[in-house]
Design a protein around this motif. Structure first.
Motif: not given
Ligand code: CP3
Length: 347
Positions: A25, A30, A44, A73-74, A91, A93-94, A206
């Motif tokens: 996963m 990054r 993103l 990738f999404s 970034e 945070v989410g 979650w």
């Molecule tokens: O797994 C993969 O390689 C495919 C890509 C993928 C992303 N998000 C890219 C992403 C997948 C499958 C997700 C799903 C996702 N997004 C989930 C479920 C999976 C999990 O981790 O429990 C959740 C809860 C999210 C919501 C979300 N989006 C969070 C919590 C974050 C992280 C915030 C951070 O910066 O740490 C994101 C942003 C995000 N989505 C990134 C990536 C690679 C972080 C890197 C970036 O901003 O470029």
């Protein structure tokens, strides 16, 4: 086209495999220098909207790590945009939602998802990828509970207080919201499989914050419908969450050919709870990638040994790859799984 590696799909179906399949996963992200370089130029969501670029990012870990599956990738938030939700991915945070959902009027404003019309860039990325990839492509969607938590809280949360307050205090609004998110999930997964995705994962990341009784009352009926209405697709469906030890029998009842578990539960204990006629994905602690090499190797071996000949293990982390992870360590894990795995006889 390179030879087609189907050990991931075979394990999902609990068929005999030459060795244990492995993917991670957040295997695109990054921790990769190439990804960080791209993120200097694009957000993103901009990457997601450019099919060629998005396909390239999806393919990177397949080429660099040798994993047995690619994941589109999404982000789980992507289909909420066309439903009328304004959000940003902040970034480190989410997801941040501009106007969180507080009542029935907010739910009523959500538009049904028409993936072919509004998310064609995602479907085009899938079409590009399945022509080129040497491994299966996993599509995905966020679980209705997990998406609802972002929509209601407006940001990531530790306590889920607003989410639970709505569940308990406005159950009609809650169920209406989950119904709309379930409709979206069904349509979106169906469109991804029509475009060529070989398997799908439902990230209900979650949901483990709920008691079994609340899961049964507020989530299970929606998840059962989600899985019932995607059963005819004929592709393996992975059902994943973290902290789910108390929920595993209910998640199993909800559906999925594969249940994904994190490291807070022993893989074998989880499998015993789930029963033998389901595949299991997991469950190395992502923090073990920062352990000394011999410790990491031993833990990989322990997980493989705990499978003890059951059919249908897909090796993965218990949650996503952490940004500081070394790509070389991940590559090592893939090689160890492939060389030590495979003791998956049908019983
Ligand atoms: O797994 C993969 O390689 C495919 C890509 C993928 C992303 N998000 C890219 C992403 C997948 C499958 C997700 C799903 C996702 N997004 C989930 C479920 C999976 C999990 O981790 O429990 C959740 C809860 C999210 C919501 C979300 N989006 C969070 C919590 C974050 C992280 C915030 C951070 O910066 O740490 C994101 C942003 C995000 N989505 C990134 C990536 C690679 C972080 C890197 C970036 O901003 O470029």
């Amino acid at each position: 086209m390179p030879p087609w590696n189907d050990r991931f799909l075979r394990a999902c179906r609990r068929e005999p495999v030459d060795t244990t399949p492995v993917w991670f996963m957040r295997q695109a992200g990054r921790y990769q220098a190439e990804y960080r370089a791209l993120r200097e130029r694009y957000t993103l969501l901009e990457i997601c909207r450019r099919p060629e670029l998005c396909a390239q990012v999806t393919r990177l870990p397949v080429e660099q790590l040798g994993v047995d599956a690619a994941i589109l990738f999404s982000d789980i938030m992507v289909p909420l945009g066309p439903m009328g939700v304004e959000y940003e991915l902040k970034e480190s945070v989410g997801p941040i939602v501009a106007r969180p959902i507080a009542g029935m009027a907010d739910v009523a404003r959500l538009r049904p998802l028409e993936p072919e019309e509004t998310l064609d860039y995602v479907l085009e990325t899938i079409r590009l990828l399945v022509r080129e990839l040497p491994v299966p492509l996993i599509g995905f969607v966020g679980g209705p509970f997990t998406l609802a938590s972002y929509l209601i809280e407006g940001q990531p949360t530790r306590t889920f207080v607003k989410t639970k307050a709505m569940m308990y205090g406005q159950p009609a609004v809650w169920h209406a919201l989950l119904e709309r998110l379930t409709d979206m999930a069904v349509r979106y997964l169906r469109a991804q499989v029509r475009a060529g995705a070989h398997a799908v994962q439902v990230f209900d990341s979650w949901v483990g914050c709920l008691s079994p009784a609340d899961y049964r009352a507020f989530v299970l009926p929606h998840m059962q419908r989600l899985f019932a209405e995607t059963a005819d697709l004929g592709v393996p469906r992975i059902h994943f969450g973290v902290n789910t030890l108390g929920l595993l029998p209910l998640m199993r009842a909800a559906g999925g050919e594969v249940i994904g578990v994190d490291w807070r539960v022993d893989l074998a204990a989880a499998w015993d709870l789930l029963g033998p006629d389901v595949a299991v994905q997991g469950n190395l602690d992502p923090a073990l990638l920062f352990a000394p090499e011999d410790v990491l190797r031993q833990r990989v071996q322990d997980i493989l040994a705990s499978v003890a000949g059951r059919a249908g293990h897909i090796f993965n982390l218990g949650h996503g790859v952490l940004p500081q992870t070394s790509p070389d360590r991940l590559r090592q894990v893939v090689d160890w799984v492939h060389s030590m795995g495979g003791d998956q006889r049908e019983h």
